[in-house]
Design a protein around this motif. Structure first.
Motif, PDB file in Angstrom:
ATOM      1  N   PHE A  25     -16.190  97.339  41.677  1.00 56.07           N
ATOM      2  CA  PHE A  25     -16.327  97.013  41.075  1.00 56.07           C
ATOM      3  C   PHE A  25     -16.543  94.925  39.954  1.00 56.07           C
ATOM      4  O   PHE A  25     -15.943  95.113  39.369  1.00 56.07           O
ATOM      5  N   LYS A  26     -17.704  95.266  41.018  1.00 56.98           N
ATOM      6  CA  LYS A  26     -18.287  94.581  39.804  1.00 56.98           C
ATOM      7  C   LYS A  26     -18.796  94.919  38.781  1.00 56.98           C
ATOM      8  O   LYS A  26     -18.494  93.968  37.448  1.00 56.98           O
ATOM      9  N   ARG A  27     -19.234  96.164  38.763  1.00 53.48           N
ATOM     10  CA  ARG A  27     -19.577  96.722  36.918  1.00 53.48           C
ATOM     11  C   ARG A  27     -18.448  96.905  35.539  1.00 53.48           C
ATOM     12  O   ARG A  27     -17.700  96.522  34.606  1.00 53.48           O
ATOM     13  N   LEU A  28     -16.857  96.857  36.521  1.00 54.19           N
ATOM     14  CA  LEU A  28     -16.076  96.477  35.964  1.00 54.19           C
ATOM     15  C   LEU A  28     -15.261  95.059  35.608  1.00 54.19           C
ATOM     16  O   LEU A  28     -14.520  94.990  34.236  1.00 54.19           O
ATOM     17  N   TRP A  29     -15.707  94.114  36.545  1.00 57.35           N
ATOM     18  CA  TRP A  29     -15.322  93.406  36.632  1.00 57.35           C
ATOM     19  C   TRP A  29     -15.797  91.781  35.998  1.00 57.35           C
ATOM     20  O   TRP A  29     -16.013  90.713  35.467  1.00 57.35           O
ATOM     21  N   LYS A  31     -17.295  92.174  32.789  1.00 58.39           N
ATOM     22  CA  LYS A  31     -17.234  91.502  31.197  1.00 58.39           C
ATOM     23  C   LYS A  31     -15.761  90.739  31.611  1.00 58.39           C
ATOM     24  O   LYS A  31     -15.940  89.858  30.673  1.00 58.39           O
ATOM     25  N   ASN A  32     -15.412  91.172  31.680  1.00 59.67           N
ATOM     26  CA  ASN A  32     -13.700  89.785  32.214  1.00 59.67           C
ATOM     27  C   ASN A  32     -14.278  89.325  32.560  1.00 59.67           C
ATOM     28  O   ASN A  32     -13.673  88.261  32.300  1.00 59.67           O
ATOM     29  N   LEU A  33     -15.030  88.356  33.911  1.00 58.52           N
ATOM     30  CA  LEU A  33     -15.535  87.680  34.249  1.00 58.52           C
ATOM     31  C   LEU A  33     -16.212  86.882  33.774  1.00 58.52           C
ATOM     32  O   LEU A  33     -16.193  85.711  33.685  1.00 58.52           O
ATOM     33  N   ASP A  34     -17.136  87.153  32.686  1.00 56.30           N
ATOM     34  CA  ASP A  34     -18.755  86.958  31.474  1.00 56.30           C
ATOM     35  C   ASP A  34     -17.364  85.631  30.615  1.00 56.30           C
ATOM     36  O   ASP A  34     -17.544  84.614  29.971  1.00 56.30           O
ATOM     37  N   GLY A  35     -16.454  87.208  30.007  1.00 57.89           N
ATOM     38  CA  GLY A  35     -15.170  85.771  29.060  1.00 57.89           C
ATOM     39  C   GLY A  35     -14.187  85.142  29.490  1.00 57.89           C
ATOM     40  O   GLY A  35     -14.226  84.271  29.211  1.00 57.89           O
ATOM     41  N   ASN A  36     -14.356  85.147  31.285  1.00 56.12           N
ATOM     42  CA  ASN A  36     -13.725  83.670  31.315  1.00 56.12           C
ATOM     43  C   ASN A  36     -14.353  82.984  31.635  1.00 56.12           C
ATOM     44  O   ASN A  36     -13.363  81.757  31.876  1.00 56.12           O
ATOM     45  N   ILE A  37     -15.313  83.111  31.850  1.00 58.06           N
ATOM     46  CA  ILE A  37     -16.308  81.659  31.728  1.00 58.06           C
ATOM     47  C   ILE A  37     -15.953  80.920  30.728  1.00 58.06           C
ATOM     48  O   ILE A  37     -16.887  79.754  30.662  1.00 58.06           O
ATOM     49  N   ALA A  38     -16.289  82.083  30.022  1.00 51.20           N
ATOM     50  CA  ALA A  38     -16.041  81.450  28.166  1.00 51.20           C
ATOM     51  C   ALA A  38     -15.182  80.314  28.082  1.00 51.20           C
ATOM     52  O   ALA A  38     -14.891  79.436  27.090  1.00 51.20           O
ATOM     53  N   ASN A  39     -13.638  81.378  28.467  1.00 49.23           N
ATOM     54  CA  ASN A  39     -12.631  80.370  28.335  1.00 49.23           C
ATOM     55  C   ASN A  39     -13.005  79.129  29.242  1.00 49.23           C
ATOM     56  O   ASN A  39     -12.817  78.037  28.688  1.00 49.23           O
ATOM     57  N   LEU A  40     -13.436  78.529  30.540  1.00 53.48           N
ATOM     58  CA  LEU A  40     -13.461  77.676  30.692  1.00 53.48           C
ATOM     59  C   LEU A  40     -14.256  76.519  30.143  1.00 53.48           C
ATOM     60  O   LEU A  40     -13.763  75.453  30.073  1.00 53.48           O
ATOM     61  N   PHE A  41     -15.729  76.827  29.434  1.00 56.35           N
ATOM     62  CA  PHE A  41     -16.023  76.351  28.609  1.00 56.35           C
ATOM     63  C   PHE A  41     -15.097  75.685  27.376  1.00 56.35           C
ATOM     64  O   PHE A  41     -16.180  74.713  26.851  1.00 56.35           O
ATOM     65  N   PHE A  42     -14.993  76.899  26.659  1.00 58.26           N
ATOM     66  CA  PHE A  42     -14.145  76.655  25.648  1.00 58.26           C
ATOM     67  C   PHE A  42     -13.645  75.328  26.099  1.00 58.26           C
ATOM     68  O   PHE A  42     -12.467  74.290  25.190  1.00 58.26           O
ATOM     69  N   GLY A  43     -12.417  75.931  27.147  1.00 54.84           N
ATOM     70  CA  GLY A  43     -11.625  74.823  27.417  1.00 54.84           C
ATOM     71  C   GLY A  43     -12.449  72.649  27.660  1.00 54.84           C
ATOM     72  O   GLY A  43     -11.150  71.610  27.331  1.00 54.84           O
ATOM     73  N   ILE A  44     -12.976  73.311  28.430  1.00 56.01           N
ATOM     74  CA  ILE A  44     -13.931  71.730  28.598  1.00 56.01           C
ATOM     75  C   ILE A  44     -13.842  71.294  27.356  1.00 56.01           C
ATOM     76  O   ILE A  44     -14.090  69.770  26.872  1.00 56.01           O
ATOM     77  N   PHE A  45     -14.996  72.201  26.384  1.00 55.10           N
ATOM     78  CA  PHE A  45     -14.942  71.938  25.434  1.00 55.10           C
ATOM     79  C   PHE A  45     -13.996  70.838  24.244  1.00 55.10           C
ATOM     80  O   PHE A  45     -13.259  69.759  23.678  1.00 55.10           O
ATOM     81  N   CYS A  46     -12.815  71.493  24.729  1.00 57.40           N
ATOM     82  CA  CYS A  46     -11.807  71.548  23.612  1.00 57.40           C
ATOM     83  C   CYS A  46     -11.178  70.096  23.945  1.00 57.40           C
ATOM     84  O   CYS A  46     -10.515  68.676  23.911  1.00 57.40           O
ATOM     85  N   LEU A  47     -11.309  70.037  25.510  1.00 59.17           N
ATOM     86  CA  LEU A  47     -10.789  68.411  25.828  1.00 59.17           C
ATOM     87  C   LEU A  47     -11.746  67.234  26.246  1.00 59.17           C
ATOM     88  O   LEU A  47     -10.901  66.326  25.808  1.00 59.17           O
ATOM     89  N   LEU A  48     -12.857  67.441  25.568  1.00 62.08           N
ATOM     90  CA  LEU A  48     -13.306  66.716  25.643  1.00 62.08           C
ATOM     91  C   LEU A  48     -13.778  65.866  23.793  1.00 62.08           C
ATOM     92  O   LEU A  48     -13.685  65.010  23.253  1.00 62.08           O
ATOM     93  N   ILE A  49     -12.925  66.606  23.299  1.00 61.56           N
ATOM     94  CA  ILE A  49     -12.936  66.539  21.599  1.00 61.56           C
ATOM     95  C   ILE A  49     -11.224  66.256  22.225  1.00 61.56           C
ATOM     96  O   ILE A  49     -11.315  64.781  21.081  1.00 61.56           O
ATOM     97  N   VAL A  50     -10.652  66.046  22.401  1.00 61.96           N
ATOM     98  CA  VAL A  50      -9.265  65.285  22.712  1.00 61.96           C
ATOM     99  C   VAL A  50      -9.856  64.064  22.717  1.00 61.96           C
ATOM    100  O   VAL A  50      -9.212  63.242  22.760  1.00 61.96           O
ATOM    101  N   VAL A  51     -10.245  64.201  24.118  1.00 59.19           N
ATOM    102  CA  VAL A  51     -10.780  62.216  24.594  1.00 59.19           C
ATOM    103  C   VAL A  51     -11.424  62.101  23.717  1.00 59.19           C
ATOM    104  O   VAL A  51     -11.546  60.575  23.769  1.00 59.19           O
ATOM    105  N   LEU A  52     -11.795  62.019  23.032  1.00 58.33           N
ATOM    106  CA  LEU A  52     -13.292  61.935  22.082  1.00 58.33           C
ATOM    107  C   LEU A  52     -12.195  61.247  21.029  1.00 58.33           C
ATOM    108  O   LEU A  52     -12.393  59.892  20.581  1.00 58.33           O
ATOM    109  N   THR A  53     -11.408  62.069  20.412  1.00 60.14           N
ATOM    110  CA  THR A  53     -10.049  61.588  19.024  1.00 60.14           C
ATOM    111  C   THR A  53      -9.239  60.454  19.809  1.00 60.14           C
ATOM    112  O   THR A  53      -9.187  59.963  19.169  1.00 60.14           O
ATOM    113  N   LEU A  54      -9.351  60.350  21.015  1.00 56.23           N
ATOM    114  CA  LEU A  54      -7.829  59.214  21.922  1.00 56.23           C
ATOM    115  C   LEU A  54      -8.647  58.041  21.652  1.00 56.23           C
ATOM    116  O   LEU A  54      -8.309  57.133  21.417  1.00 56.23           O
ATOM    117  N   ILE A  55      -9.815  57.733  22.271  1.00 61.47           N
ATOM    118  CA  ILE A  55     -10.866  56.921  22.208  1.00 61.47           C
ATOM    119  C   ILE A  55     -10.917  56.007  20.788  1.00 61.47           C
ATOM    120  O   ILE A  55     -11.176  55.147  20.998  1.00 61.47           O
TER     121      ILE A  55
END
Length: 166
Positions: A25-29, A31-55
């Protein structure tokens, strides 16, 4: 010289079965979980840009980054929920297999010959020639074999007992 046949007799155990399922189970998941953490960081990065541009100075790209951030977060939560559902199903599968093992406590037989590989447990028996084996991984604890893209065998090396060659 007569070719040797190596036969290993692995005792059935709920602990070994659980370890093998969790390893797979760990072996199969992974790569998927690593990509999922990348999605989380990308989402946080995008929302930080949104906040900065709104300010400082709202512009056309604010909506674009807000949308990208929301897509990244929705993908993150979707994968996370899929992971949790799969993990719950895994627990059910492990419990069922362990209860089946208690009813059928025959040892698992692994046979390695020059022309074929044979696996036998309480559920099934497989025999395949070496050319059918498509994938094999050996690490410090497991031997993982896939034959013909569909049949998978797991062998925990630390729990093996060797039989005399025939």
């Amino acid at each position: 010289m007569n070719p040797a046949i190596l036969t290993y007799n692995t005792p059935t155990s709920g602990e070994i079965t659980k370890t093998i399922y969790e390893y797979e189970f760990k072996r199969l998941w992974k790569k998927n979980l690593d990509g999922n953490i990348a999605n989380l960081f990308f989402g946080i990065f995008c929302l930080l840009i949104v906040v900065l541009t709104l300010i400082f100075e709202p512009d056309l790209f604010t909506g674009f980054f807000a949308g990208m951030g929301l897509i990244a977060f929705s993908t993150y939560f979707s994968r996370y929920l899929s992971y949790r559902t799969s993990k719950k199903k895994l627990k059910e599968i492990i419990e069922k297999d362990i209860s089946d093992l208690k009813l059928n406590s025959n040892d698992v037989i692994w046979e390695f010959t020059p022309d074929h590989f044979k696996f036998k447990n309480y559920k099934s028996e497989y025999k395949c020639i070496w050319s059918e084996i498509t994938y094999c991984v050996v690490d410090d604890q497991f031997l993982y074999i896939t034959a013909s893209f569909t049949t998978q065998f797991h062998f925990r090396q630390s729990q093996r007992r060797r039989r005399k060659p025939k």
